[in-house]
Design an enzyme around this catalytic site. Structure first.
Site, mmCIF file in Angstrom:
data_model
loop_
_atom_site.group_PDB
_atom_site.id
_atom_site.type_symbol
_atom_site.label_atom_id
_atom_site.label_comp_id
_atom_site.label_asym_id
_atom_site.label_seq_id
_atom_site.Cartn_x
_atom_site.Cartn_y
_atom_site.Cartn_z
ATOM 1 N NE ARG A 163 -4.027 -2.412 0.965
ATOM 2 C CZ ARG A 163 -4.099 -3.300 0.732
ATOM 3 N NH1 ARG A 163 -3.517 -3.541 -0.854
ATOM 4 N NH2 ARG A 163 -4.942 -4.821 0.672
ATOM 5 C CD GLU A 181 -11.474 -11.539 6.176
ATOM 6 O OE1 GLU A 181 -11.175 -11.560 7.399
ATOM 7 O OE2 GLU A 181 -12.255 -11.017 5.602
ATOM 8 C CE LYS A 217 -13.117 -8.556 6.913
ATOM 9 N NZ LYS A 217 -12.313 -7.377 7.574
ATOM 10 C CB SER A 270 -14.550 -4.068 0.659
ATOM 11 O OG SER A 270 -12.635 -2.992 0.762
ATOM 12 N N GLY A 271 -12.725 -6.825 -0.704
ATOM 13 C CA GLY A 271 -12.497 -7.282 -1.331
ATOM 14 C C GLY A 271 -11.719 -7.292 -2.542
ATOM 15 N N GLY A 272 -12.131 -5.871 -2.984
ATOM 16 C CA GLY A 272 -11.041 -5.031 -4.457
ATOM 17 C C GLY A 272 -11.881 -4.069 -4.982
ATOM 18 N NE ARG A 282 -8.384 -4.674 -0.878
ATOM 19 C CZ ARG A 282 -8.131 -5.662 -0.812
ATOM 20 N NH1 ARG A 282 -7.940 -5.790 -2.442
ATOM 21 N NH2 ARG A 282 -8.816 -7.368 -0.697
#
Ligand code: 13P
Length: 340
Positions: A33, A177, A219, A261-263, A292
């Site tokens: 990041r 998750e 999640k 959110s996974g991208g 993200r």
């Protein structure tokens, strides 16, 4: 196990209008990041970045909890207050990522198993002392030709349930998750099939391991086409498929579902959550536990520059507010154009 404490923590994590900030990037992930904004990843730059996010004025209006990485849980604000103590005073619940990552699953090319169970009981006791009241463990299910196998789904579900049992024993709420990745070229229908098989296995294992469902948070991924799929489903289709799948597999005793959110872009992740909450009549709270989607805009606005601290905080607050509105279906895409 103190069931009352677990239930009350879990309810706090999914409180109305609020959701969770996932700030538990491992050393490797945060470096990626920071590379994107040309910032060197050092213990101090990581601390400074997290301090920028955590000290955002008004963040507690929309953020119920923060997931830390081990290093961050032990770091302090520049005034010398430990991050978990600082957030607890604001009414934000500290949490901790406890898995040690997804590793190749021997004998199953292309599939992974998440590790981290050895010594977990002792680590959880220490994390509780440091202020953590919930934990996170991420299992990764990839979709490609011939995968996932049922064996890999079941092995990951078993590990998730063992983790969840150890958490509850330590009075720490487990975030369970199981992430079905959106990296591939698969359709929304294929994602729905795999997410269904995954959730079925996860809840069977949670039952076998005697998990107190009222004291956990799920999640999951949303049901969405892979990023490389040529046919994109529209946002309403994603919302309907996701709610349909969750209704089939998630018992109503679970107090809340906090999506990753996974991208997805920040705007997509906000719109999808908003549309799901608009459907209404759901037995669980539907909220966010975004990494993200909550951080990207703030990271870019901050850019690692001390003089841009306020710009970073404004961007973070703005997105937190928009997803906070999506908690009750009160967000509108028009707001993407408006300033904080
Ligand atoms: P993303 O929202 O960036 O997917 O991160 C959430 C998370 O915690 C993944 O484990």
């Amino acid at each position: 196990m103190d069931r009352t404490q677990l239930e009350s923590t879990a309810r706090g994590m999914v409180a109305q209008d609020k959701g969770i900030l996932a700030a538990d990037e491992s050393g490797g992930t945060i470096k990626k990041r920071f590379d994107a904004i040309n910032l060197q990843s050092t213990e101090e730059s990581r601390r400074g970045y997290r301090e920028m996010l955590f000290t955002t004025p008004g963040a507690a209006d929309y953020i119920s909890g923060v997931i830390f990485y081990d290093e961050t849980l032990r770091q302090k604000t520049k005034d010398g207050v430990s991050f978990p103590e600082y957030l607890t005073k604001l009414g934000i619940i500290p949490g901790i990522k406890v898995d040690t990552g997804a590793k190749p699953l021997a004998g199953f090319p292309g599939e992974t198993i998440t590790e981290g169970l050895d010594g977990l009981r002792e680590r959880l006791a220490q994390y509780y002392q440091l202020g953590a009241r919930f934990a996170k463990w991420r299992a990764v299910i990839d979709i490609a030709d011939g995968i996932p196998s049922q064996f890999a789904i079941d092995a990951n579900a078993h590990a998730l349930a063992r983790y969840a049992a150890l958490c509850q024993e330590a009075n720490i709420v487990p975030i369970v998750e199981p992430e079905v990745l959106m990296d591939g070229a698969h359709t929304l229908e294929r994602c729905e099939q795999v997410t269904s098989a995954t959730l079925a296995s996860v809840f069977q294992q949670l039952h076998s391991h005697r998990i107190h469902l009222e004291g956990m948070i799920l999640k999951p991924n949303m049901v969405i086409a892979g990023k490389k799929c040529p046919t994109r489903a529209n946002a309403q289709q994603v919302a309907e498929a996701t709610v349909r799948t969750l209704r089939r597999y998630v018992p109503s005793a679970v107090p809340g579902i906090a999506f990753l959110s996974g991208g997805q872009s920040a705007a997509e992740a906000t719109e999808h959550l908003n549309l799901m909450n608009k459907i209404g009549g759901l037995p669980w709270q539907l909220t966010f536990s975004y990494g993200r989607a909550l951080q990207d805009e703030a990271l870019r606005a901050w850019g690692g520059k001390p003089e841009s601290l306020t710009a970073g905080q404004k961007a973070f607050f703005r997105r937190a507010k928009l997803v906070g509105l999506a908690r009750s279906g009160s967000y509108s895409a028009k707001q993407e154009q408006e300033a904080a």
